[in-house]
Scaffold this active site. Sequence first.
Site, mmCIF file in Angstrom:
data_model
loop_
_atom_site.group_PDB
_atom_site.id
_atom_site.type_symbol
_atom_site.label_atom_id
_atom_site.label_comp_id
_atom_site.label_asym_id
_atom_site.label_seq_id
_atom_site.Cartn_x
_atom_site.Cartn_y
_atom_site.Cartn_z
ATOM 1 N N GLY A 274 10.528 -15.902 -50.822
ATOM 2 C CA GLY A 274 9.272 -15.967 -50.091
ATOM 3 C C GLY A 274 8.389 -17.066 -50.661
ATOM 4 N N GLY A 275 7.470 -16.673 -51.539
ATOM 5 C CA GLY A 275 6.470 -17.601 -52.079
ATOM 6 C C GLY A 275 7.029 -18.931 -52.570
ATOM 7 N N GLU B 163 8.303 -5.838 -45.052
ATOM 8 C CA GLU B 163 6.931 -5.970 -44.535
ATOM 9 C C GLU B 163 6.846 -5.460 -43.094
ATOM 10 O OE1 GLU B 163 6.442 -10.065 -45.643
ATOM 11 O OE2 GLU B 163 6.231 -9.459 -47.738
ATOM 12 N N GLU C 191 16.254 -6.475 -50.997
ATOM 13 C CA GLU C 191 14.899 -6.833 -51.417
ATOM 14 C C GLU C 191 14.167 -5.564 -51.844
ATOM 15 O OE1 GLU C 191 13.619 -10.876 -49.581
ATOM 16 O OE2 GLU C 191 12.967 -9.278 -48.261
ATOM 17 N N ASN D 268 11.916 -17.577 -46.586
ATOM 18 C CA ASN D 268 11.098 -16.865 -45.592
ATOM 19 C C ASN D 268 9.656 -17.340 -45.747
ATOM 20 O OD1 ASN D 268 9.710 -15.049 -44.015
ATOM 21 N ND2 ASN D 268 10.329 -13.221 -45.159
ATOM 22 N N TRP D 269 9.208 -18.121 -44.785
ATOM 23 C CA TRP D 269 7.862 -18.729 -44.895
ATOM 24 C C TRP D 269 6.758 -17.754 -44.480
ATOM 25 C CZ3 TRP D 269 8.911 -24.317 -42.492
ATOM 26 C CH2 TRP D 269 9.860 -24.955 -43.286
ATOM 27 N N LYS D 270 7.150 -16.585 -44.010
ATOM 28 C CA LYS D 270 6.199 -15.530 -43.627
ATOM 29 C C LYS D 270 5.086 -16.103 -42.734
ATOM 30 C CE LYS D 270 7.668 -12.833 -47.567
ATOM 31 N NZ LYS D 270 7.384 -11.859 -48.612
ATOM 32 N N GLY E 177 6.809 -10.146 -53.414
ATOM 33 C CA GLY E 177 5.455 -10.691 -53.497
ATOM 34 C C GLY E 177 4.627 -10.149 -54.651
ATOM 35 N N HIS F 88 12.994 -6.559 -42.473
ATOM 36 C CA HIS F 88 12.232 -6.965 -43.665
ATOM 37 C C HIS F 88 11.259 -5.846 -44.027
ATOM 38 C CE1 HIS F 88 9.547 -9.034 -46.364
ATOM 39 N NE2 HIS F 88 10.519 -9.935 -46.525
ATOM 40 N N SER G 193 10.385 -11.983 -55.576
ATOM 41 C CA SER G 193 9.770 -12.759 -56.666
ATOM 42 C C SER G 193 10.753 -13.670 -57.405
ATOM 43 C CB SER G 193 9.061 -11.817 -57.643
ATOM 44 O OG SER G 193 8.022 -11.115 -56.973
HETATM 45 P P1 13P Z 1 8.660 -13.284 -52.586
HETATM 46 O O1 13P Z 1 9.722 -14.243 -53.035
HETATM 47 O O2 13P Z 1 7.352 -13.934 -52.326
HETATM 48 O O3 13P Z 1 8.586 -12.092 -53.502
HETATM 49 O O4 13P Z 1 9.126 -12.701 -51.159
HETATM 50 C C1 13P Z 1 10.414 -12.233 -51.014
HETATM 51 C C2 13P Z 1 10.652 -11.955 -49.591
HETATM 52 O O5 13P Z 1 10.036 -11.075 -49.010
HETATM 53 C C3 13P Z 1 11.607 -12.782 -48.859
HETATM 54 O O6 13P Z 1 11.892 -12.256 -47.606
#
Ligand code: 13P
Length: 248
Positions: free
Chosen positions: A228-229, A96, A166, A9-11, A172, A94, A207
Site C-alpha cells: 500500500g503506502g 478495507e 493481509e 495498491n494505490w488506494k 497501514g 480487501h 506495512s
Molecule cells: P500498507 O502497505 O500501507 O500497509 O497497505 C497494505 C495493503 O492494504 C495493500 O493492499
Amino acid sequence: MAKPLLAGNWKMHGTAKTAAKLAADLANSSGDYPELIVFPPYVCIPAVVTELLAAKNIAIGAQNISHHSEGAYTGEISGKMLTDIGCSHVLVGHSERRTNCSESNELVAEKFAAAKRSGLVPILCVGETFEQRQQGQELQVIKSQLDAVVDLVGLETVCDAIVAYEPVWAVGTGETATPEQAQQVHSFIRAELGSGGTDTQILYGGSINADNAAALFAQPDLDGGLVGGASLEAEHFINIAQQIVEQK
Ligand code: 13P
C-alpha cells in the site's frame, strides 16, 4: 514454483495527474524486476494505461468490482468495463472493503466469480483481525474466507488466481507480521489449495517497506507482495521489487 510478483495498491490517493507521473516513473525505472501490477483508483486507470502502454512487465488492475455483470446498479463498475479500459487484474476482499463496506465472505466470492466471468485475474485478499489472532483463530478465519470462494467457483479456479494474505492488524499500521508468522499462514494457504496450488502466487501485504522486505521474501511460501503506502513512490516500490528478485 510460483513466479515472483509485486503489486501496488494505490488506494484512494492522488489524482489522474499524480497517477500518470507515478506510472511514468515506474515505466522509466530500469533494473531486474518481477512481474509488477498497479491498482490505481478507478478514475485514474485510463491515465495509467496511457503511460504504461509500452511497459510490457507492468499490468493494471482495479481495486474493486461489482458482483453484477450489468444493469441498474448506480455507482457500480462491472468487470466488462474494467477489461474494456485495459485492466487485467482486480482486488477482491480487501480488508478495507470487508470492514468499511461490510463485504461478507459470500459477497467476496460473488465478486471473485464476476472477475473470472470477465476474464480478469482476481487477487483474493484474506486475513485476520488483531482480536482473532489474539484468540488463536487466524487459520480458521482464513480457511472460512478461502472456503467461501472455493464453494462457489471450485478449488481449481482459486488455484488459477492469486491469493494475498493481509493481516488486518498489519495493514497501514506500520506493524508487520514477522517472517515466521507470514510463512506459517502462507504454507497453510498453500496446503489448503492442495496439489493445484504449487504455482499459485501467494502474496503478503501489510506495512511492507524497503527495510523489512528482504526478511519477508526470504520465506519460501511468500511469492511476492501487495504493497500500500510504499507503492506511492516509484523509488520505494522498485526497491522492494528488486529485493524480491534477490530473494527468489
Ligand atoms: P500498507 O502497505 O500501507 O500497509 O497497505 C497494505 C495493503 O492494504 C495493500 O493492499
